[in-house]
Design a protein around this motif. Structure first.
Motif, short mmCIF file in Angstrom:
data_model
loop_
_atom_site.label_atom_id
_atom_site.label_comp_id
_atom_site.label_asym_id
_atom_site.label_seq_id
_atom_site.Cartn_x
_atom_site.Cartn_y
_atom_site.Cartn_z
N PRO A 196 26.31 0.67 -37.36
CA PRO A 196 26.05 1.84 -36.51
C PRO A 196 26.93 3.03 -36.87
O PRO A 196 28.05 2.88 -37.39
CB PRO A 196 26.36 1.32 -35.11
N ALA A 197 26.41 4.23 -36.58
CA ALA A 197 27.13 5.47 -36.85
C ALA A 197 28.47 5.49 -36.13
O ALA A 197 28.63 4.95 -35.04
CB ALA A 197 26.29 6.66 -36.39
N GLN A 198 29.44 6.14 -36.78
CA GLN A 198 30.79 6.24 -36.23
C GLN A 198 31.19 7.71 -36.16
O GLN A 198 30.72 8.54 -36.93
CB GLN A 198 31.78 5.49 -37.12
N TRP A 199 32.05 8.04 -35.21
CA TRP A 199 32.59 9.38 -35.10
C TRP A 199 34.01 9.28 -34.54
O TRP A 199 34.45 8.21 -34.10
CB TRP A 199 31.71 10.27 -34.22
N GLU A 200 34.70 10.39 -34.61
CA GLU A 200 36.09 10.39 -34.17
C GLU A 200 36.19 9.94 -32.72
O GLU A 200 35.61 10.53 -31.82
CB GLU A 200 36.70 11.79 -34.32
N GLY A 201 36.90 8.85 -32.51
CA GLY A 201 37.11 8.34 -31.16
C GLY A 201 35.99 7.47 -30.63
O GLY A 201 36.04 7.06 -29.47
N PRO A 256 22.31 7.22 -25.97
CA PRO A 256 23.56 7.57 -25.28
C PRO A 256 23.86 9.06 -25.39
O PRO A 256 23.55 9.70 -26.41
CB PRO A 256 24.61 6.73 -26.00
N ASP A 257 24.47 9.61 -24.36
CA ASP A 257 24.79 11.04 -24.34
C ASP A 257 25.67 11.44 -25.53
O ASP A 257 25.48 12.51 -26.13
CB ASP A 257 25.49 11.41 -23.04
N ALA A 258 26.64 10.60 -25.87
CA ALA A 258 27.54 10.93 -26.97
C ALA A 258 26.78 11.05 -28.29
O ALA A 258 27.07 11.92 -29.12
CB ALA A 258 28.63 9.87 -27.09
N LEU A 259 25.78 10.20 -28.47
CA LEU A 259 24.96 10.26 -29.67
C LEU A 259 24.08 11.51 -29.65
O LEU A 259 23.97 12.22 -30.67
CB LEU A 259 24.09 9.01 -29.78
#
Length: 446
Positions: free
Chosen positions: A144-149, A241-244
């Motif tokens: 799955p995609a990753q991002w800072e935090g 998800p909102d973050a995505l």
């Protein structure tokens, strides 16, 4: 091997065409001619990475053709049950083969994808990476995609994958989304391999043979965008998800694009395609004295509707000798879709895949047309998630079903092609074929 007589053994004739199409795409027959020369610099590595339903067989073919005195190591991931028999894999000792879930990803695929990325650490300009990629790799490379935090959670990716599979999205649409929800697909694996030389060997399972769509293009540039992925998700009303959503809206999960420096030392070869397999089947039919016509290797759309269109054409040939003269066989390939229908409370959905649903639509429209026999099957040997490759339609299909109290309309409403053809004894069961050039359809008119 000559095909059976189509007039006296139509089923066996059609199954012979299917077998010919599959054999044309087997890695053992196709891969060696495309292998690069090994690196010559002292200490240079050759690393093999891969994913897909054919990746284990591709690894086997590579090891058989690779010089024994040249170092070789690596890891490929294939679908559960798609590892060739141990006897056939006796030569595979340098490339590790692991299994994971398809079409919905699982934790094993996530672990395998992370291990593949880890193996790229420390590659140099002297090294060679050979990527073995085939259909099914999108689900099997499930990092799955990753991002800072933070990162996209596997359970969310699984839910989104199921929704894409059930809503009728095309393979191009599904893979656009998959690339932007991944840490390895959409060219990201190539970026991780830089500055090594990368040679990608592909077995195509997509209409048009676009390398960026096959297994979501882990080693090739991605022309699609975050905005397109978000639009697809919104159009099919798939919650994320909102973050995505925020990161897609901001373009923060963008993939490497055409012209990016990370692709400067990459080469891509299509070693097997749907068209080649259809051409092989057509040639076999003609050798048996039956005219063969390839309608298309790029057909898309709802499986049942594609079946109905094929049925109308077959009826025209049978009844009027137009646009083709009997005996003939009509061949087609591509990747159709199945939109799962909502069911009343207490009624479960049926079982089946694209090939079976095509056959339901075909049988419904043929209405028992004399002289028309058909076989639709997936070239990987698995129709959807069932144990059959596909199904047969013959002139008495509807009559035999009606004698058992089975209405084809009811089975279409439940998306239950498997149940329909199982009751008739008309499932084609081959087991995994260890290749994958997608849908194969053959309609014989005698």
């Amino acid at each position: 091997m000559p095909l059976p007589d189509p007039h006296t053994a139509p089923r066996q004739f059609l199954q012979g065409l299917y077998r010919t199409a599959v054999e044309q795409a087997l890695p053992a027959h196709r891969l060696a001619a495309f292998l690069p020369t090994p690196p010559t610099q002292p200490g240079a590595r050759t690393l093999v990475l891969g994913a897909g339903k054919a990746s284990a067989a591709m690894a086997q073919a590579l090891e058989a053709a690779w010089p024994q005195n040249v170092s070789l190591s690596g890891l490929v991931v294939t679908r559960y049950g798609h590892v060739p028999p141990r006897a056939a894999l006796a030569a595979v000792s340098r490339i590790e083969v692991v299994e994971a879930a398809h079409p919905v990803p699982d934790a094993a695929g996530q672990v395998a994808a992370q291990r593949i990325l880890d193996l790229t650490q420390g590659l140099t300009e002297s090294d060679l990476v050979i990527c073995l990629v085939s259909g099914g790799g999108s689900a099997l490379l499930s990092l799955p995609a990753q991002w800072e935090g933070g990162r996209l959670q596997l359970h969310d990716k699984q839910r989104i994958s199921r929704a894409l599979l059930e809503c009728g999205a095309t393979i191009g649409e599904m893979n656009c989304v998959r690339k932007h929800l991944s840490a390895i697909k959409g060219g990201r694996l190539a970026a991780a391999c830089a500055p090594a030389r990368v040679v990608t060997l592909l077995i195509s399972d997509v209409p048009g043979d676009d390398p960026s769509v096959i297994a979501s293009g882990p080693t090739v540039p991605d022309p699609t965008t975050c905005a397109q992925a978000l639009e697809i998700l919104q159009r099919y009303a798939i919650a994320i998800p909102d973050a995505l959503a925020r990161r897609l809206q901001a373009g923060m999960l963008e993939t490497p694009k055409p012209g990016a420096a990370v692709f400067a030392r990459n080469a891509v070869h299509l070693i097997a395609t749907p068209r080649q397999s259809l051409e092989a089947a057509a040639q076999a039919a003609r050798a048996a004295g039956v005219a063969a016509y390839i309608l298309s290797d790029e057909m898309e759309g709802e499986s049942r509707e594609v079946g109905r269109v094929h049925a109308a054409l077959a009826r025209a040939v049978a009844q009027h000798g137009q646009p083709f003269v009997r005996p003939c066989v009509l061949l087609s390939g591509g990747e159709t879709t199945v939109t799962l229908r909502a069911q009343p409370v207490g009624v479960s959905r049926g079982r089946g895949g694209r090939a079976g649903e095509f056959c339901l639509g075909l049988a419904q429209t043929l209405q028992g047309q004399a002289g028309v026999y058909a076989l639709a099957a997936d070239t990987d040997g698995i129709d959807g998630v069932e144990d059959n490759a596909g199904a047969w339609v013959v002139p008495d299909t509807l009559a035999r079903a009606q004698a058992q109290g089975m209405a084809v309309e009811d089975y279409l409403d439940r998306n239950d092609a498997y149940g329909y053809f199982l009751a008739l004894g008309d499932l084609l069961i081959t087991g995994p074929t260890f290749t994958n050039v997608n849908d194969f359809r053959a309609i014989l008119v005698v």
